[in-house]
Each structure stands twice: as C-alpha cells, then as structure tokens.
Design an enzyme around this catalytic site. Structure first.
Site, PDB file in Angstrom:
ATOM      1  N   ARG A 167      -6.630  -8.411  -8.925  1.00 36.18           N
ATOM      2  CA  ARG A 167      -7.310  -9.692  -9.113  1.00 36.18           C
ATOM      3  C   ARG A 167      -8.791  -9.419  -9.336  1.00 36.18           C
ATOM      4  NH1 ARG A 167     -10.076  -9.706  -4.367  1.00 36.18           N
ATOM      5  NH2 ARG A 167      -9.035  -8.943  -2.497  1.00 36.18           N
ATOM      6  N   GLU A 207      -2.856   6.925   7.777  1.00 40.95           N
ATOM      7  CA  GLU A 207      -3.677   7.783   6.931  1.00 40.95           C
ATOM      8  C   GLU A 207      -4.613   8.612   7.799  1.00 40.95           C
ATOM      9  OE1 GLU A 207      -5.972   5.438   4.286  1.00 40.95           O
ATOM     10  OE2 GLU A 207      -4.342   5.050   2.889  1.00 40.95           O
ATOM     11  N   LYS A 244       0.831  -1.206   0.000  1.00 45.21           N
ATOM     12  CA  LYS A 244       0.000   0.000   0.000  1.00 45.21           C
ATOM     13  C   LYS A 244       0.867   1.260   0.000  1.00 45.21           C
ATOM     14  CE  LYS A 244      -4.146  -1.780   2.335  1.00 45.21           C
ATOM     15  NZ  LYS A 244      -3.734  -3.145   2.680  1.00 45.21           N
TER      16      LYS A 244
END
Length: 662
Positions: free
Chosen positions: A292, A200, A116
């Site tokens: 995916r 975050e 990430k």
C-alpha cells in the site's frame, strides 16, 4: 481516466487522495462512520455516504457496506488509502468480483506479502537477504520456545499477520520467552485475528530503512529511493526522512535492487514499500513489504517531484509508469513528523477532544501540511489521534532540520495535549542532528526527549508576565471609548500607593505568581525572592523584545486573554494558562485509593482480585484504547477492596475500575 473514485478511508489520507483526484478532474465519493459525519474528508469530497457506527468494525472495515455505496454511487474504482482495508486480500478480491478497480496491488500480491512468514519464505527463493529466524507453520508454544533457543538470543517475536509494530516483543533469555510470547499472541489475536508468530534474530542497534517501489501492468517495476525511519518509539515511526544520512551510493544501489527483486517476486502492481533492517556495518535484511501507500510517502514526493497518488490512479487505469529507473532523481532533503493528540509525559497517552486552537505554519515550497482536521474539529476516541503530518524540504539536511524547527515553533494545539514539544526536542537532539539514531535509541534515552518536572526559569516567567502586561494594557486601551481616560489605563494605580498587579500563570499543574509594578513597557517584576527590571518592552509579529536587567532579549511568543506560548533561548516550548489572581490548588483526580480509566476503552486483561495485596506500580489491568494497549498500575501498595472491571468490557473515561481498602 476514472470519472468517479470512492475513497474507502477517512481523515488525512482521504483528504490527501481527494486533492489529487480533484486536480485530475475525478469526482470523489467519501464514506463515513457515525463519528465522522462532520469530518473534513466528508466536507471535501464531492459526495459522501454513511456506512455504519463509530468503531472501525462497524464502518470502515465493513466490506459489504463500502461495496454497496460504490454500487449505488456509480464509482468505477476504490482507493483504500492506508490502514483499515488497504492490505486486505478479501477486499481487493471483492472489488474485482464487483467489477470495480482496486487502486492497489492484485489480491495475490497482497496475500503473498500479508503473512510475514510466507513473505520471508518467498524472499529466500529470490535471493533477497533475510535475518536468521523461524517462520514455519508449527505454532505450538513449546516448539516455538525450542526454536527460540536454536535461533539464539536476543531475538524478536513478531505477529505473522501484523504490521505497525503491534505485538512485537524483544526477548533476551529463555526465562523471558513465555510471557513475551503470550503478550504477543494476545495483541496479535485482538488486532489481526491471527495469533501466529515468527521469530527473528534481533539485530542490535539496527536502522530501519525502507524503499518506495512502484509497478505497472506493462512489466515495469522501479524504486524511488529510500526513506530513513529509524527514529521510532515502541516500533512506531516518529520522524522519517530522505535521503538517509547513513546510506552510501553503493548501499543505496544494492538495497534498491533487492527492493525491486522483492516486488518482482510477486508481480507487483501499484505503490508498495519494501522495509529493511540495516546493521551498523551496512548489512541489510528484508523485514516486510507493505502492499500500500505509506504514511510517510510525502517525503519521497517532495524530493522526487512526483505525486504518488496520481501514479496510483494512472497505473490502476492501465497506464505505464511515467519514469524509468534511470530517470528517477532525488533533489534536496525532506523530513516528516506527525502531530498527535497525545501526552508524551504520560507515556504518550492518546488524547481526544475538541481542537479549541489549531495553529500550523503557512504552506510554502519548504513546508507541506497533510491533515484531516481543522480548528474546531474533535479528535475522537475511535481512531488514530493524528492531527496532521508536517513535512519540510530544503536543499540539504541541516537546512531541512532548521525548517522543521521553525515550522514546529509556529504550531500550537489547545484542547487535547499534543506531542509538539516532544518533536521540537527531537529535532534539536544531537543524535538526530548528527544522523546517528537507531530504532531503539528513543526507547533507551526517552528521558532526554521529555521535559520532566523542572519549573521554568525565572527569565521565562518574567518574559511571559511582560507579554501578559503588554497584552492587557493594549486591549484595555483599544476597548475604551476614550483612550486618554485614566480608566483606560491598566497600571493598577491607586491613591497613595504604587500600582501593583499580580500576573498568575499555571503550567503543568503548578501555579506561578509574578508581582508587577509599572506600565507601558517599563516594569518592576518579582517572583519569590527574584527581582527583574524590564524596560522598552514591545510586542510585534509574535515576538517580545525588551531589556531584562539591562540585557536586550528577543523571545518568540504568542499571548492572548487565556494563554501564553513562548520559546526560551534554547528553543524549549512553554505553554502557560493564565490563572485568576487568587488562591489556587492543584488536585489529584485519581487519588491514592483507586485506579481509574484514563480514557474510554476496552478491558483486555484483569490481573487482580478483591483481597489481593499488591505493591506500588504493580500492573493490575490492561486496557485497549485508540489502537494501543495501556497498562494500569497500582498507585500505592495496599489491599484491593473491589474490582469493578471485567475482561472484554468497554469502560468510559474516569470510570473507577479498582478500589483500595483505606
């Protein structure tokens, strides 16, 4: 097109891939663990090969075993499904090295989006909007604490290598940060083998909206619109739908362009999903990219008239995308929910066991079922306890929600407990119906979606008892050699006495006795001090119609010799077990002097020692079972006599882990 494709997965997604392959004339090769030798994906595939023990580490995560089967079976390509090795860079690269086509993105793309932190740094270079935060390499705890103060509270701690919400922690102050960080690191290390974290700024009351993207090897990258995934519990999606009730055409266009830009940044090939956090004012931020196919892809298929697995196969075979961006069109509204073997009233504790009964609605143009088990199969402790995905479609959102309610009402699971009742309440809740749910709504208002301990109303008990009486009378008469014989009657008639029967029902560890007199659809019922006159009762097409104290009522229900399932006027589900008409007592299996393992699992943390004095509800152990952590707490205040659990130990269900002194 490929002639032979190996599916490196199990359960629902393996069955899903098999269906598309079969339609295209592709021979399918399944792999299976020791726990899955009789699984549906094994039965549906053209051939199946064993790859190891029951746990994922012994089987579905073994790259060497899977590639060995691919070589021996003559597979030309491998479809990874989702989960397990689907986003594993080493697996994608190993397929290339073995001259097998990996039906997914290149390993470089997986690697770029697998972290990430690295993904956010890459997105910043391509002008994709990002949430303020820290995603650097310095993972010193004190440094992270300083960065947290700089980012500002509230903030969210995320495992850098993770997915599916595992390990994520919301922190609102400096005081909370150390413990939250330790928890996130422990979960991330166990789940992903990497304890790296990113920070975050936490967007209050955000929505979670993702875009389906697709790329080919001819330079084409498009999106197939969005999926609203804001209905979540502990970061796990509960209900997904498209189109989003929140997006305007302008927001959809801007987010779609950002999603394509994110995919283009890594030269993406195949199916992927770009996920965004969306603030209440419509401002959106890149969250992550899943390299995916997603579990919720069927809602996109139903509204866009496409088969995304077929697209994956064709793109992997070198073909161009069948549509341009201008040709992408959405029709109607689709919603997906997942039926799980879990107990919502016990903190969604995952369940396992044989599916004694599994009733699902009939598939149609409005209802789609994607599952990996059938009635008689066993939900094992080793994998995700999903039973099936239920997907509905209709012309607009209100009609789709009604289709969902009807489909859920037609569903029943007997064996392990299920979340069907929870999903029914979700589909009727005003926040969902009005499209105003955010990612934290379910966690903040969970009690609104749980049934609680309130006993069924007398009207519900009388309807259930009436159904039982009609069922028993009908079956006794049909089983009798002479249906006109007085011995074929179930009216409890005795010389000198009005016939009386006891209908005994149990529900959520409670017993209810209803006295009944009469027969053939006309009854006098009594429960406690409440009486009811029933007339004209009839069972037909899974419905009971009758006059209760003169009021005509229709009740959807199913009844057999063991159970009664009915829905009251508000749509609330009640599943009764028929009990013997004699004294019965509930029992507390756990007692007040011990802590037991609620299911098989591994002990990951022991927080108590013999001699400790603890308070009621204090966390004593943390165990990992069925892909989640369970906190085991003290049943009462007292002194601990002994602790038999050790960190890292695998324990059986009902094993005594801690004993209290008397």
């Amino acid at each position: 097109m490929f002639e032979r494709v190996l599916i490196a997965n199990r359960g629902e997604i393996a069955c899903r891939v098999i269906r598309s392959c079969r339609r295209l004339g592709i021979r399918t090769i399944a792999v299976y663990s020791a726990a899955d030798k009789d699984a549906q994906h094994v039965r549906l595939a053209d051939e199946a090969w064993p790859i190891g023990g029951p746990t994922p580490a012994e089987s579905y995560l073994r790259i060497d075993a899977i590639l060995d089967v691919a070589k021996k079976s003559g597979a030309q390509a491998i479809h990874p499904g989702y989960g397990f090795l689907s986003e594993n860079t080493a697996f994608s690269r190993a397929c290339q090295d073995a001259e097998l086509v990996f039906i997914g993105p290149d390993p470089e793309s997986i690697e770029a989006m697998g972290s990430k932190a690295a993904a956010k740094q890459l997105m910043a270079k391509h002008a994709v909007p990002l949430v303020p935060g820290y995603s650097g390499d310095n993972q010193d705890n004190a440094f992270l604490a300083a960065q947290a103060r700089q980012v500002g509270y509230p903030l969210i701690i995320k495992p850098s290598a993770g997915g599916g919400g595992k390990g994520m922690q919301i922190v609102r102050s400096d005081a909370e940060f150390p413990e939250a960080l330790a928890t996130a690191q422990r979960v991330a290390q166990a789940a992903f083998g990497d304890a790296s974290m990113l920070l975050e700024r936490y967007v209050e009351h955000p929505r979670h909206i993702e875009f389906q993207v697709f790329g080919d090897r001819h330079g084409n990258i498009i999106h197939l619109d969005e999926r609203e995934c804001s209905a979540q519990r502990r970061y796990q999606k509960v209900l997904e739908e498209t189109p989003s009730p929140f997006l305007t055409p302008e927001r959809r266009r801007a987010m779609g362009e950002a999603a394509v830009a994110a995919a283009r940044a890594v030269d993406y090939v195949g199916a992927g999903t770009v996920e965004f956090i969306v603030a209440q004012d419509g401002t959106f931020f890149f969250m992550e990219m899943n390299t995916r196919l997603q579990v919720e892809h069927p809602v996109t298929e139903l509204t866009h008239g496409v088969d995304l697995v077929e697209w994956q196969l064709r793109v992997a075979n070198g073909e161009a995308l069948p549509l341009t961006q201008d040709e992408v069109a959405s029709h109607g509204h689709a919603i997906e929910v997942r039926l799980y073997a879990e107990d919502p009233d016990q903190n969604f504790l995952p369940g396992s066991g044989k599916l004694q009964t599994l009733r699902l609605p009939a598939p149609s143009r409005h209802v789609r079922l994607d599952g990996g088990v059938v009635e008689g199969d066993t939900v094992t402790i080793f994998y995700d306890p999903m039973i099936a995905k239920l997907i509905v479609w209709d012309a607009d959102r209100p009609q789709a929600l009604q289709r969902l309610r009807e489909a859920l009402a037609a569903s029943e699971v007997v064996g392990p407990k299920s979340n069907i009742g929870f999903l029914e309440r979700l589909a009727r809740h005003p926040a969902v119906v009005e499209g105003r749910i955010d990612t934290g709504y379910l966690d903040r208002h969970l009690d609104e979606f749980l049934l609680g301990d309130a006993a069924p109303a007398a009207g519900v008990l009388f309807a259930a008892a009436t159904a039982v009486l009609l069922h028993d009378e009908s079956h006794l008469a049909s089983a009798a050699a002479d249906p006109h014989s007085p011995w074929a009657s179930a009216d409890a008639w005795r010389i000198g006495h009005a016939g009386k029967r006891i209908v005994a029902l149990s529900w959520r560890e409670q017993r209810f006795e209803i006295e009944a007199r009469g027969h053939a659809g006309h009854y006098q019922l009594r429960h406690g001090e409440t009486n009811c006159e029933v007339h004209g009762a009839r069972l037909q097409d899974d419905n009971l119609s009758a006059r209760f104290d003169g009021e005509s009522r229709r009740t959807p229900l199913r009844v057999d010799a063991a159970r009664v399932l009915l829905h009251d006027a508000s749509g609330q589900r009640y599943g009764f077990t028929r009990a013997a008409a004699f004294a019965w007592e509930s029992s507390d299996a756990a007692g007040g002097n011990q802590v037991i393992a609620p299911m098989p699992g591994r002990i990951v943390l022991v927080k108590a020692n013999a001699g400790d004095v603890v308070g009621q509800g204090q966390e004593l152990l943390v165990m990992e079972a069925m892909k989640m952590e369970l906190a085991l707490k003290a049943p009462r205040a007292g002194t601990i006599e002994s602790v038999s659990a050790t960190q890292g130990e695998f324990v059986d269900a009902d094993a005594v882990l801690i004993r209290f002194a008397d």
